[in-house]
Design a protein around this motif. Structure first.
Motif, PDB file in Angstrom:
ATOM      1  N   LYS A  24     -29.678   5.045  -1.476  1.00 31.86           N
ATOM      2  CA  LYS A  24     -29.339   6.272  -0.745  1.00 31.86           C
ATOM      3  C   LYS A  24     -27.959   5.895   0.083  1.00 31.86           C
ATOM      4  O   LYS A  24     -27.206   7.084   0.348  1.00 31.86           O
ATOM      5  CB  LYS A  24     -30.482   6.685   0.004  1.00 31.86           C
ATOM      6  N   ALA A  25     -27.954   4.697   0.750  1.00 36.31           N
ATOM      7  CA  ALA A  25     -26.824   4.479   1.248  1.00 36.31           C
ATOM      8  C   ALA A  25     -25.711   4.427   0.607  1.00 36.31           C
ATOM      9  O   ALA A  25     -25.431   4.146  -0.593  1.00 36.31           O
ATOM     10  CB  ALA A  25     -26.909   3.210   2.002  1.00 36.31           C
ATOM     11  N   ASP A  26     -24.361   4.968   1.327  1.00 35.00           N
ATOM     12  CA  ASP A  26     -23.328   5.122   0.513  1.00 35.00           C
ATOM     13  C   ASP A  26     -22.430   3.463   0.283  1.00 35.00           C
ATOM     14  O   ASP A  26     -23.065   2.807   1.205  1.00 35.00           O
ATOM     15  CB  ASP A  26     -22.072   5.883   1.279  1.00 35.00           C
ATOM     16  N   ILE A  27     -21.762   3.708  -0.819  1.00 32.78           N
ATOM     17  CA  ILE A  27     -21.162   2.354  -0.713  1.00 32.78           C
ATOM     18  C   ILE A  27     -19.631   2.720  -0.874  1.00 32.78           C
ATOM     19  O   ILE A  27     -19.049   3.526  -1.493  1.00 32.78           O
ATOM     20  CB  ILE A  27     -21.580   1.687  -2.075  1.00 32.78           C
ATOM     21  N   GLN A  28     -18.634   1.539  -0.599  1.00 30.66           N
ATOM     22  CA  GLN A  28     -17.250   2.103  -0.295  1.00 30.66           C
ATOM     23  C   GLN A  28     -16.664   1.011  -1.061  1.00 30.66           C
ATOM     24  O   GLN A  28     -16.657  -0.309  -0.889  1.00 30.66           O
ATOM     25  CB  GLN A  28     -16.767   1.898   1.357  1.00 30.66           C
ATOM     26  N   TYR A  29     -15.413   1.501  -2.029  1.00 29.68           N
ATOM     27  CA  TYR A  29     -14.487   0.612  -2.852  1.00 29.68           C
ATOM     28  C   TYR A  29     -13.443  -0.215  -1.535  1.00 29.68           C
ATOM     29  O   TYR A  29     -12.722   0.784  -1.097  1.00 29.68           O
ATOM     30  CB  TYR A  29     -13.808   1.445  -3.759  1.00 29.68           C
ATOM     31  N   GLY A  30     -13.518  -1.241  -1.743  1.00 26.86           N
ATOM     32  CA  GLY A  30     -12.619  -1.899  -0.406  1.00 26.86           C
ATOM     33  C   GLY A  30     -11.642  -2.749  -1.186  1.00 26.86           C
ATOM     34  O   GLY A  30     -11.268  -2.402  -2.460  1.00 26.86           O
ATOM     35  N   THR A  31     -10.983  -3.633  -0.567  1.00 25.54           N
ATOM     36  CA  THR A  31      -9.765  -4.590  -1.108  1.00 25.54           C
ATOM     37  C   THR A  31     -10.300  -5.193  -2.268  1.00 25.54           C
ATOM     38  O   THR A  31      -9.544  -5.540  -3.277  1.00 25.54           O
ATOM     39  CB  THR A  31      -9.717  -5.399  -0.145  1.00 25.54           C
ATOM     40  N   ALA A  32     -11.567  -5.799  -2.386  1.00 25.74           N
ATOM     41  CA  ALA A  32     -12.037  -6.393  -3.540  1.00 25.74           C
ATOM     42  C   ALA A  32     -12.924  -5.432  -4.352  1.00 25.74           C
ATOM     43  O   ALA A  32     -13.677  -6.096  -5.242  1.00 25.74           O
ATOM     44  CB  ALA A  32     -12.743  -7.548  -3.080  1.00 25.74           C
ATOM     45  N   GLY A  33     -12.850  -4.117  -4.168  1.00 24.43           N
ATOM     46  CA  GLY A  33     -13.758  -3.117  -4.997  1.00 24.43           C
ATOM     47  C   GLY A  33     -14.997  -3.050  -4.342  1.00 24.43           C
ATOM     48  O   GLY A  33     -15.201  -3.147  -3.087  1.00 24.43           O
ATOM     49  N   PHE A  34     -16.180  -3.110  -5.171  1.00 24.86           N
ATOM     50  CA  PHE A  34     -17.398  -2.797  -4.742  1.00 24.86           C
ATOM     51  C   PHE A  34     -18.164  -4.244  -4.689  1.00 24.86           C
ATOM     52  O   PHE A  34     -17.826  -5.039  -5.655  1.00 24.86           O
ATOM     53  CB  PHE A  34     -18.406  -2.046  -5.541  1.00 24.86           C
ATOM     54  N   ARG A  35     -19.051  -4.485  -3.792  1.00 24.39           N
ATOM     55  CA  ARG A  35     -19.603  -5.877  -3.764  1.00 24.39           C
ATOM     56  C   ARG A  35     -20.928  -5.595  -2.832  1.00 24.39           C
ATOM     57  O   ARG A  35     -20.679  -5.258  -1.708  1.00 24.39           O
ATOM     58  CB  ARG A  35     -18.525  -6.897  -2.944  1.00 24.39           C
ATOM     59  N   THR A  36     -21.883  -5.914  -3.450  1.00 29.12           N
ATOM     60  CA  THR A  36     -23.299  -5.933  -2.789  1.00 29.12           C
ATOM     61  C   THR A  36     -24.150  -6.655  -3.517  1.00 29.12           C
ATOM     62  O   THR A  36     -24.012  -7.425  -4.370  1.00 29.12           O
ATOM     63  CB  THR A  36     -23.722  -4.563  -2.287  1.00 29.12           C
ATOM     64  N   LYS A  37     -25.668  -6.574  -3.105  1.00 23.29           N
ATOM     65  CA  LYS A  37     -26.514  -7.283  -4.017  1.00 23.29           C
ATOM     66  C   LYS A  37     -26.769  -6.631  -5.170  1.00 23.29           C
ATOM     67  O   LYS A  37     -26.454  -5.564  -5.586  1.00 23.29           O
ATOM     68  CB  LYS A  37     -28.125  -6.922  -3.105  1.00 23.29           C
ATOM     69  N   ALA A  38     -26.527  -7.437  -6.262  1.00 24.63           N
ATOM     70  CA  ALA A  38     -26.538  -7.279  -7.770  1.00 24.63           C
ATOM     71  C   ALA A  38     -27.613  -6.137  -8.179  1.00 24.63           C
ATOM     72  O   ALA A  38     -27.148  -5.209  -8.867  1.00 24.63           O
ATOM     73  CB  ALA A  38     -26.751  -8.533  -8.664  1.00 24.63           C
ATOM     74  N   ASN A  39     -28.768  -6.240  -7.494  1.00 31.12           N
ATOM     75  CA  ASN A  39     -29.844  -5.225  -7.958  1.00 31.12           C
ATOM     76  C   ASN A  39     -29.475  -3.840  -7.514  1.00 31.12           C
ATOM     77  O   ASN A  39     -30.175  -2.750  -7.830  1.00 31.12           O
ATOM     78  CB  ASN A  39     -31.183  -5.739  -7.604  1.00 31.12           C
ATOM     79  N   LYS A  40     -28.414  -3.698  -6.757  1.00 32.50           N
ATOM     80  CA  LYS A  40     -28.038  -2.258  -6.463  1.00 32.50           C
ATOM     81  C   LYS A  40     -27.053  -1.776  -6.968  1.00 32.50           C
ATOM     82  O   LYS A  40     -26.437  -0.625  -6.657  1.00 32.50           O
ATOM     83  CB  LYS A  40     -27.649  -2.445  -4.584  1.00 32.50           C
ATOM     84  N   LEU A  41     -26.463  -2.182  -8.190  1.00 31.45           N
ATOM     85  CA  LEU A  41     -24.931  -1.971  -8.751  1.00 31.45           C
ATOM     86  C   LEU A  41     -25.249  -1.243  -9.884  1.00 31.45           C
ATOM     87  O   LEU A  41     -24.114  -1.023 -10.500  1.00 31.45           O
ATOM     88  CB  LEU A  41     -24.235  -3.160  -8.684  1.00 31.45           C
ATOM     89  N   GLY A  42     -26.293  -1.272 -10.749  1.00 30.19           N
ATOM     90  CA  GLY A  42     -26.223  -0.719 -11.910  1.00 30.19           C
ATOM     91  C   GLY A  42     -25.695   0.460 -12.238  1.00 30.19           C
ATOM     92  O   GLY A  42     -24.935   0.769 -12.927  1.00 30.19           O
ATOM     93  N   TYR A  43     -26.119   1.582 -11.471  1.00 23.13           N
ATOM     94  CA  TYR A  43     -25.643   2.951 -11.670  1.00 23.13           C
ATOM     95  C   TYR A  43     -23.918   2.918 -11.234  1.00 23.13           C
ATOM     96  O   TYR A  43     -23.252   3.804 -11.604  1.00 23.13           O
ATOM     97  CB  TYR A  43     -26.239   3.907 -10.964  1.00 23.13           C
TER      98      TYR A  43
END
Length: 557
Positions: A24-43
């Motif tokens: 539900k939380a938004d994610i932001q494309y930053g200097t290094a692209g997207f980066r977060t916990k791996a299990n949140k990145l499939g979509y």
């Protein structure tokens, strides 16, 4: 113009079934692209596959997608897009990446239609997307998600498997220059870098007036248990006795987790040896990060004191050597060095006053440094963390090529121009490349007859400390003036200024991470104790005024 079949099933339907938006939380494309916990990145990966195809059609070029979280812990992962010349994604498209990642599944079709209309993107070309991944356990499944996105819009994925981030940038540049930059294969990458390195160092063994008096061709290499450990083996085989690389923290033999207590970021932040690398007095060591785009050097002296030679040191070494070679050629080329405000103040003083090389200061982030470097015929750029390279304009290369065959020049001038051309082939101009930078540093040290003590003696760093403060929301911190002034939260900069005023030669800056809810704090002062104290006091102010979470910052061990 070729015809491309439409996907059998609407993109949003496939997304809902196979890669549904789970966060539900938004994610932001930053200097290094997207980066977060791996299990949140499939979509997110699936959607970046879609965006890569649209970008490739818009640019009529091959685009890259790199799956990596660089120096982050092994449980994280990330993704970034690579533009046609091997550079970072154009900043205006970062907003589109953020939109693509955050819309609901049922809005994907409309967002795709919106970007097609905005840029008048032709949807009939069969475009290629280069895909690479690092060694994280999550990378294979996330790579499959990217490929699904590419195929959903009838693009053609080219899977390079496990490669370093700089290798993928190199592949993209090679494909879009029709192999003028190099051959877009791993073997082509090794051949270009190693071939130029061996030629340069063979010439130096024969011709160096320095006699290589202090240089030793032995290097201890910390691979961070990542892709840099896998790929350096290819260089070990090809370099032979010219450079003896001893590998430590090699994930292949299970010596530890990716980036855990090792790697360039660990060494830079903690200013101590990584686990696994033996403590040998006055022996040259280096560490790369998890995706092999950063490098720092270091050693311990006979009193067991740790010495760090970071990106600032690498930049000054390279700039000084390039200036020497340019003076030998007699060719007038515009040379400049790009830093961030987080560069050590002593390095900036040395470059401007001793080397007489122009210095430009820009905001943190390789895209900012790379863009500024392109304003010079030869632009050297490095962040203090060890991420950087050198870029050469076509005008510079053309002048050097003409000089090698100019009979009006002396043999020494022509030889210097030839060395510069070979040096260009050691360098990965597309992006910071730890292994390429390593070969460049070793070439320069051998040519000058230096080991690390000689290198360090060029100038004395001001003691400094880099710390991280975890906060609830990194967006509460905003900065200006190349990130040297904190704008929000109100009053924080006044508090920082008051703290700085208490310390001789004190400087301190804060900036939010581009990918995590942390604030990076940099401090330097006349002594180690003062630098540490200033860093901690500024960190505590950030913690108090910017919504710090977890344990309050402590004095570094």
């Amino acid at each position: 113009m070729s015809s491309v079949r439409k996907p059998k099933r609407p993109v949003y339907a496939f997304a809902r079934e196979m890669h549904p938006k789970t966060e539900k939380a938004d994610i932001q494309y930053g200097t290094a692209g997207f980066r977060t916990k791996a299990n949140k990145l499939g979509y997110v990966m699936y959607r970046m596959g879609l965006l890569a195809v649209l970008r490739a059609r818009y640019k009529n070029a091959t685009i890259g997608v790199m799956i990596t979280a660089s120096h982050n812990p092994e449980a994280d992962n990330g993704v970034k897009l690579v533009d046609p010349h091997g550079e970072m994604l154009e900043q205006s498209w970062e907003a589109w990446a953020t939109k693509f990642a955050n819309v609901g599944d049922d809005q994907l079709e409309s967002i795709i239609a919106e970007i097609i209309k905005e840029y008048n993107i032709p949807m009939t070309e069969r475009v290629h997307i280069c895909i690479g991944k690092d060694t994280r356990p999550s990378s294979p499944s996330l790579s499959k998600s990217v490929m699904d996105g590419v195929l959903a819009l009838a693009g053609k994925p080219i899977d390079f498997g496990i490669v370093s981030t700089p290798q993928l940038h190199y592949f993209v540049a090679c494909k879009n220059t029709k192999h003028a930059y190099g051959i877009p294969t791993e073997e082509g990458y090794y051949h270009k870098l190693v071939g130029a390195f061996l030629k340069l160092n063979a010439d130096q063994r024969l011709n160096s007036s320095a006699g290589n008096s202090n240089y030793r061709n032995r290097l201890l290499y910390d691979g961070a248990n990542g892709v840099g450990a896998k790929k350096i083996k290819q260089f070990q085989e090809r370099l032979g006795e010219t450079l003896k690389i001893e590998l430590y923290n090699d994930e292949g033999i299970g010596t530890g987790k990716l980036n855990y207590l090792c790697g360039a970021d660990f060494v830079k932040s903690n200013q101590k040896f990584p686990n696994g690398v033996p403590l040998q007095h006055n022996v040259r060591c280096c560490s790369v990060d998890g995706d092999a785009d950063r490098i720092v050097y270091y050693f311990i002296d006979e009193d067991d004191k740790f010495h760090l030679l970071d990106g600032d040191r690498i930049a000054t070494l390279i700039a000084a050597y390039l200036k020497e070679l340019l003076e030998e050629t007699g060719i007038d080329l515009n040379l400049g060095l790009i830093q961030t405000a987080y560069a050590n103040g002593a390095s900036t003083e040395y470059i401007t006053q001793k080397l007489k090389v122009p210095v430009a200061c820009v905001s943190t982030g390789v895209k900012h440094l790379h863009h500024k470097a392109l304003e010079y015929e030869i632009g050297v750029y490095f962040e203090a963390n060890g991420h950087g390279t050198v870029v050469f304009q076509k005008t510079a290369k053309d002048k050097l090529k003409r000089a090698t065959g100019d009979s009006s020049l002396t043999d020494a001038q022509r030889n210097a121009a030839e060395r510069l051309l070979n040096l260009i082939d050691v360098i990965n101009e597309t992006v910071g490349d730890a292994i390429s930078d390593m070969l460049l540093v070793e070439t320069i040290l051998r040519a000058k007859g230096w080991d690390v003590q000689d290198w360090e003696a060029a100038y004395t760093d001001l003691p400094n400390r880099l710390m991280k403060v975890t906060i609830a929301n990194r967006n509460v911190i905003t900065t200006t003036n190349a990130e040297t002034i904190c704008v929000t939260p109100p009053g924080l900069q006044d508090e920082i200024n008051a703290l700085i005023s208490k310390f001789k030669k004190g400087r301190s800056f804060v900036r939010p991470s581009g990918t995590e809810d942390i604030v990076r704090v940099y401090a330097e002062a006349a002594t180690r104790e003062e630098a540490d104290t200033l860093a901690v006091e500024v960190s505590r102010k950030v913690y108090e005024m910017a919504g710090g979470i977890g344990n309050p910052p402590e004095v570094p061990a």
